[in-house]
Design a protein around this motif. Structure first.
Motif, mmCIF file in Angstrom:
data_model
loop_
_atom_site.group_PDB
_atom_site.id
_atom_site.type_symbol
_atom_site.label_atom_id
_atom_site.label_comp_id
_atom_site.label_asym_id
_atom_site.label_seq_id
_atom_site.Cartn_x
_atom_site.Cartn_y
_atom_site.Cartn_z
ATOM 1 N N ALA A 1 0.840 -1.199 0.000
ATOM 2 C CA ALA A 1 0.000 0.000 0.000
ATOM 3 C C ALA A 1 0.871 1.244 0.000
ATOM 4 O O ALA A 1 2.060 1.203 0.314
ATOM 5 N N ALA A 2 0.236 2.388 -0.337
ATOM 6 C CA ALA A 2 0.941 3.672 -0.355
ATOM 7 C C ALA A 2 1.007 4.212 1.066
ATOM 8 O O ALA A 2 0.115 4.927 1.519
ATOM 9 N N SER A 3 2.055 3.876 1.758
ATOM 10 C CA SER A 3 2.223 4.312 3.145
ATOM 11 C C SER A 3 3.667 4.723 3.362
ATOM 12 O O SER A 3 4.588 4.039 2.911
ATOM 13 N N ASN A 4 3.873 5.851 4.059
ATOM 14 C CA ASN A 4 5.245 6.263 4.344
ATOM 15 C C ASN A 4 5.883 5.416 5.441
ATOM 16 O O ASN A 4 7.038 5.635 5.810
ATOM 17 N N ALA A 5 5.148 4.405 5.941
ATOM 18 C CA ALA A 5 5.701 3.490 6.938
ATOM 19 C C ALA A 5 6.341 2.265 6.291
ATOM 20 O O ALA A 5 6.994 1.467 6.976
ATOM 21 N N GLN B 1 7.000 -4.836 -10.659
ATOM 22 C CA GLN B 1 5.598 -5.066 -11.005
ATOM 23 C C GLN B 1 4.790 -4.007 -10.248
ATOM 24 O O GLN B 1 4.493 -4.154 -9.070
ATOM 25 N N ASP B 2 4.472 -2.919 -10.934
ATOM 26 C CA ASP B 2 3.838 -1.764 -10.285
ATOM 27 C C ASP B 2 2.348 -2.006 -10.063
ATOM 28 O O ASP B 2 1.639 -2.515 -10.931
ATOM 29 N N LYS B 3 1.873 -1.574 -8.893
ATOM 30 C CA LYS B 3 0.449 -1.667 -8.559
ATOM 31 C C LYS B 3 0.076 -0.409 -7.786
ATOM 32 O O LYS B 3 -0.016 -0.426 -6.554
ATOM 33 N N ASP B 4 -0.112 0.707 -8.504
ATOM 34 C CA ASP B 4 -0.418 1.961 -7.815
ATOM 35 C C ASP B 4 -1.571 2.664 -8.499
ATOM 36 O O ASP B 4 -2.230 2.115 -9.369
ATOM 37 N N ASN B 5 -1.787 3.924 -8.113
ATOM 38 C CA ASN B 5 -2.947 4.650 -8.636
ATOM 39 C C ASN B 5 -2.573 5.649 -9.725
ATOM 40 O O ASN B 5 -3.318 6.575 -10.016
ATOM 41 N N GLY B 6 -1.424 5.468 -10.332
ATOM 42 C CA GLY B 6 -1.050 6.320 -11.442
ATOM 43 C C GLY B 6 -0.152 7.478 -11.077
ATOM 44 O O GLY B 6 0.299 8.213 -11.948
ATOM 45 N N GLN C 1 4.219 9.472 -2.820
ATOM 46 C CA GLN C 1 5.351 9.058 -3.637
ATOM 47 C C GLN C 1 5.833 7.650 -3.288
ATOM 48 O O GLN C 1 6.756 7.145 -3.912
ATOM 49 N N ALA C 2 5.206 7.024 -2.278
ATOM 50 C CA ALA C 2 5.632 5.693 -1.827
ATOM 51 C C ALA C 2 5.335 4.649 -2.891
ATOM 52 O O ALA C 2 4.286 4.677 -3.551
ATOM 53 N N TYR C 3 6.246 3.701 -3.029
ATOM 54 C CA TYR C 3 6.087 2.676 -4.056
ATOM 55 C C TYR C 3 5.040 1.651 -3.637
ATOM 56 O O TYR C 3 4.954 1.259 -2.464
ATOM 57 N N ILE C 4 4.231 1.203 -4.616
ATOM 58 C CA ILE C 4 3.252 0.131 -4.405
ATOM 59 C C ILE C 4 3.501 -0.931 -5.470
ATOM 60 O O ILE C 4 3.508 -0.627 -6.664
#
Length: 369
Positions: A28-32, A54-59, A150-153
């Motif tokens: 998930a997109a979390s700064n943790a 293998q990217d899985k984010d919201n664009g 900006q966190a990687y998902i």
């Protein structure tokens, strides 16, 4: 199309290991969610970073590799620029490499083995030493200042960094080997300065986890040690070193006075299989027996003497010293009868001997110990 780019390389003011088929998942997109450590890099005038993604984010533009030094949080970052985004690209594995060379200043991004973007940065300069590396976030301060936007998902696999700019052929070779490839094809003798195994060994924060991939795991067969088979001189009297190299796989075809040389056991055939650090099955070199007689002082020539009939146990031709060694080693030979004719020497191995006169055109010597 979605292209990866070097966002910042700013101007300044290591047989298969346990990392194979282990994927780092950022859910998930979390700064943790991140991995952070000091890789203790020296100053570099060239580098390459490669990984499977293998990217899985919201664009959004997201960053998976960030190296920061005091005074410059963007010394080196690798991420994605959102040009266009499709569901297919979103779930597809791609191979990404970022390479930079100080001499030319060229920073090249390659996707799936092909260069897609080149910019010139930090020409004639160096990537500074002593910085902090973060996987999965972009640093706004050294080791921190994360932004969840900006966190990687997604998933990352086989992240490695070299201390030189790899050639395009080397990068293409890695991609062509495939995600499940075990070795860095074409990179013989070029170990990463930061390996994927190094990264997996570091603490993982938040919900970052390691999951199994879908690559087939090939198990290496156990290493088979070849038996060492020797034919001792005491058992084979005619075994001495010829001028050519001594054989190491089989005993010479010689009949011993009492028994045959034992047959050499064949080395078990190891099935050919692509495994790292595969040990070859081979026989060790065998020491050659010496050809010098064991006790030279006890050999005395008896001129004009020949052996009695029926006491010969074989011939040795070409070298008297070799005949002495063989006779001494046999345990049954008491003397040798050597005849020299036109420079050629032939010696017969004897179990007893008696005197006979000098022959015409040939001189006979009997040596006894």
């Amino acid at each position: 199309m979605r292209t990866a780019r070097v966002v910042g390389l700013a101007a300044s003011g290591t047989a298969r290991d346990t990392s194979y088929n282990k994927i780092i998942n950022f859910p998930a997109a979390s700064n943790a969610n991140y991995i952070s450590f000091n890789p203790e890099l020296p100053a570099l005038t060239g580098l390459t970073v490669c990984a499977w993604k293998q990217d899985k984010d919201n664009g959004r533009a997201r960053y998976w590799f960030s190296y920061a030094v005091p005074g410059n949080d963007n010394e080196l970052i690798l991420g994605d620029a959102n040009v266009s985004y499709t569901k297919i690209i979103k779930v597809k594995w791609i191979h990404v490499c970022g390479a930079w060379d100080s001499e030319t200043g060229n920073a090249v991004i390659s996707i799936n083995g092909k260069a897609v973007n080149t910019v010139v940065v930090k020409k004639g300069e160096a990537l500074r030493a002593g910085g902090n590396l973060v996987i999965g976030q972009e640093q706004d301060t050294v080791g921190g200042g994360f932004d969840s936007n900006q966190a990687y998902i997604g998933n990352l696999y086989n992240i490695n960094m070299w201390d030189r700019a790899l050639t395009q052929a080397e990068i293409a070779s890695m991609f062509n080997e495939g995600m499940c490839g075990i070795f860095f094809a074409g990179l013989s003798g070029s170990e990463p300065i930061i390996s994927y195994a190094d990264i997996l060994a570091k603490e993982m924060h938040g919900d970052v986890s390691v999951v199994d991939g879908e690559c087939d795991v090939v198990e290496c067969p156990p290493v088979v040690e070849c038996p060492v088979v020797e034919c001792p001189v005491v058992e084979c009297p005619a075994l001495f070193c010829p001028e050519k190299e001594c054989p190491v796989t089989e005993c010479p075809a010689v009949t011993c006075p009492e028994k045959e040389c034992p047959a050499v056991k064949e080395c078990p055939v190891v099935e050919e299989i692509e495994c790292p650090a595969k040990e070859e099955c081979s026989l060790p070199a065998r020491d050659c027996p010496g050809i010098e007689p064991h006790q030279p002082a006890c050999w005395k020539p008896l001129e004009e003497t020949r052996f009695k009939g029926g006491v010969s146990i074989g011939y040795i031709e070409g070298d008297i010293n070799a005949a002495k060694a063989v006779c001494y080693a046999s345990g049954t030979c008491l003397a040798i009868s050597c005849a020299e004719k036109k420079g050629a020497v032939s010696c017969q191995l004897l179990t007893s001997f008696g005197k006979e006169k000098k022959g015409k055109g040939m001189t006979s010597f009997v040596y006894t110990c």
